[in-house]
Design an enzyme around this catalytic site. Structure first.
Site, PDB file in Angstrom:
ATOM      1  CG  ASN A 196      -1.878  -9.556   3.557  1.00  0.00           C
ATOM      2  OD1 ASN A 196      -2.495 -10.663   3.421  1.00  0.00           O
ATOM      3  ND2 ASN A 196      -2.704  -8.746   4.603  1.00  0.00           N
ATOM      4  CD1 TRP A 197       0.031 -11.325  -2.501  1.00  0.00           C
ATOM      5  CD2 TRP A 197      -0.212 -13.617  -3.303  1.00  0.00           C
ATOM      6  NE1 TRP A 197       1.182 -11.816  -3.175  1.00  0.00           N
ATOM      7  CE2 TRP A 197       0.982 -13.178  -3.693  1.00  0.00           C
ATOM      8  CE3 TRP A 197      -0.373 -14.923  -3.315  1.00  0.00           C
ATOM      9  CZ2 TRP A 197       1.810 -14.005  -4.561  1.00  0.00           C
ATOM     10  CZ3 TRP A 197      -0.198 -15.744  -4.281  1.00  0.00           C
ATOM     11  CH2 TRP A 197       1.406 -15.072  -4.801  1.00  0.00           C
ATOM     12  CG  HIS A 220      -3.780  -7.680   8.559  1.00  0.00           C
ATOM     13  ND1 HIS A 220      -5.095  -7.287   8.259  1.00  0.00           N
ATOM     14  CD2 HIS A 220      -3.022  -7.332   7.656  1.00  0.00           C
ATOM     15  CE1 HIS A 220      -4.794  -6.208   6.955  1.00  0.00           C
ATOM     16  NE2 HIS A 220      -3.769  -6.412   6.737  1.00  0.00           N
ATOM     17  N   GLY A 235      -5.604  -0.062   2.387  1.00  0.00           N
ATOM     18  CA  GLY A 235      -6.765  -0.087   1.140  1.00  0.00           C
ATOM     19  C   GLY A 235      -7.356   1.178   1.178  1.00  0.00           C
ATOM     20  CB  SER A 248      -2.247   3.080   0.829  1.00  0.00           C
ATOM     21  OG  SER A 248      -3.467   2.696   1.012  1.00  0.00           O
ATOM     22  N   GLY A 257      -2.657  -4.413  -1.345  1.00  0.00           N
ATOM     23  CA  GLY A 257      -3.295  -4.495  -2.748  1.00  0.00           C
ATOM     24  C   GLY A 257      -1.879  -4.472  -3.876  1.00  0.00           C
TER      25      GLY A 257
HETATM   26  C1  PEP Z   1      -2.317  -4.868   4.496  1.00  0.00           C
HETATM   27  O1  PEP Z   1      -3.256  -5.688   3.997  1.00  0.00           O
HETATM   28  O2  PEP Z   1      -1.402  -5.282   5.164  1.00  0.00           O
HETATM   29  C2  PEP Z   1      -1.892  -3.646   3.426  1.00  0.00           C
HETATM   30  C3  PEP Z   1      -1.242  -2.805   4.193  1.00  0.00           C
HETATM   31  O3  PEP Z   1      -2.894  -3.256   2.407  1.00  0.00           O
HETATM   32  P1  PEP Z   1      -2.560  -2.298   1.407  1.00  0.00           P
HETATM   33  O4  PEP Z   1      -1.191  -2.063   1.004  1.00  0.00           O
HETATM   34  O5  PEP Z   1      -3.614  -2.561   0.274  1.00  0.00           O
HETATM   35  O6  PEP Z   1      -3.092  -0.789   2.201  1.00  0.00           O
END
Ligand code: PEP
Length: 256
Positions: free
Chosen positions: A11-12, A101, A179, A219, A241
């Site tokens: 997921n950008w 989301h 995040g 994360s 990320g």
């Molecule tokens: C997401 O945006 O769905 C996500 C899991 O972000 P991150 O991996 O940065 O925590």
């Protein structure tokens, strides 16, 4: 027991313009030879403005990556300024669309009814929703996270038939782990992913529940993906990320 091919979806969010998107997908394809893609499905969910470029690259170079979108309108067309419909995404070859989301729920105030309407819109146009559920820190600390997530799932699936449910992808994303660098432990991920699958069995059947891929998100990186996807009910990851860096994303996909 159903065999579920793991899915790693990147997921950008609101990152990478269409030129940067092309560079990332090219690097990703280079770093992920067929022997990995036989075992794991790898998807990218770029911003809307990049989708056509990513589609052209994937189709033109016959890459074994798939693409999708991060959101869609519950409506198919009309006076909805700024929105993008499932009809449009289907035309762009989107396999997946993220729905519900936590950033959409929080920043755009999307409740279970909106999420449900978006799930139905995606299914209407043959796009697989990656339906996200997850609890905030307050809910986690109150110990009601399982109930919270299964309630979100029930709310999102109103009017979804067993046949449609069988192709779904779910993502358990604890909001406090997105995040932030905080990762739910593998046992935490398993607890909620198993409860989501049990809810599908209750709503539909064991057979349907056995076909649905349930991802973990929050994360995820190459250093922690292995222990997470080793859990019985975790079938891959939704990655924010770490999906922006093609090498790291390829590395974690290869581990999954
Ligand atoms: C997401 O945006 O769905 C996500 C899991 O972000 P991150 O991996 O940065 O925590």
């Amino acid at each position: 027991m159903a065999t579920r091919k793991p899915l790693i979806a990147g997921n950008w969010k609101m990152n990478l313009n269409h030129l940067e998107a092309i560079a990332v997908v090219q690097k990703l394809a280079f770093a992920l030879p067929d022997r990995y893609l036989d075992k794991v499905e790898v998807a990218v969910l770029p911003p809307f403005t990049d989708i056509r470029s990513v589609q052209t690259l994937i189709d033109g170079d016959k890459l074994r990556l798939v693409h999708g979108a991060q959101d869609l309108s519950p409506h198919d067309s009309g006076a909805y300024t700024g929105d993008v419909s499932g009809v449009m995404l289907a035309k762009l070859g989107c396999t997946y669309v993220a729905v519900g989301h936590s950033e959409r729920r929080e920043i755009h105030g999307e409740d279970d009814a909106v999420v449900n309407a978006k799930v139905l819109a995606a299914l209407r146009h043959g796009i697989t929703p990656i339906l996200c559920v997850g609890e905030g820190l307050d809910v986690r600390e109150a110990g009601t996270h399982v109930q919270h997530c299964t309630d979100q799932l029930r709310g999102a699936l109103k009017g979804v038939t067993a046949e449609q449910a069988a192709g779904l992808v779910l993502a358990y994303e604890p909001v406090w782990a997105i995040g932030t660098g905080k990762v739910a432990g593998p046992a935490d991920a398993q607890e909620v992913c198993a409860a989501l699958r049990a809810t599908l069995a209750e709503l539909y059947s064991d057979e349907v529940a056995g076909t649905v891929r349930v991802l973990y998100g929050g994360s995820v990186k190459s250093s922690n993906v292995g222990e997470i996807v080793a859990q019985t009910d975790v079938d891959g990851a939704l990655v924010g990320g770490a999906s922006l860096d093609a090498e790291e994303f390829a590395k974690l996909s290869a581990i999954a």
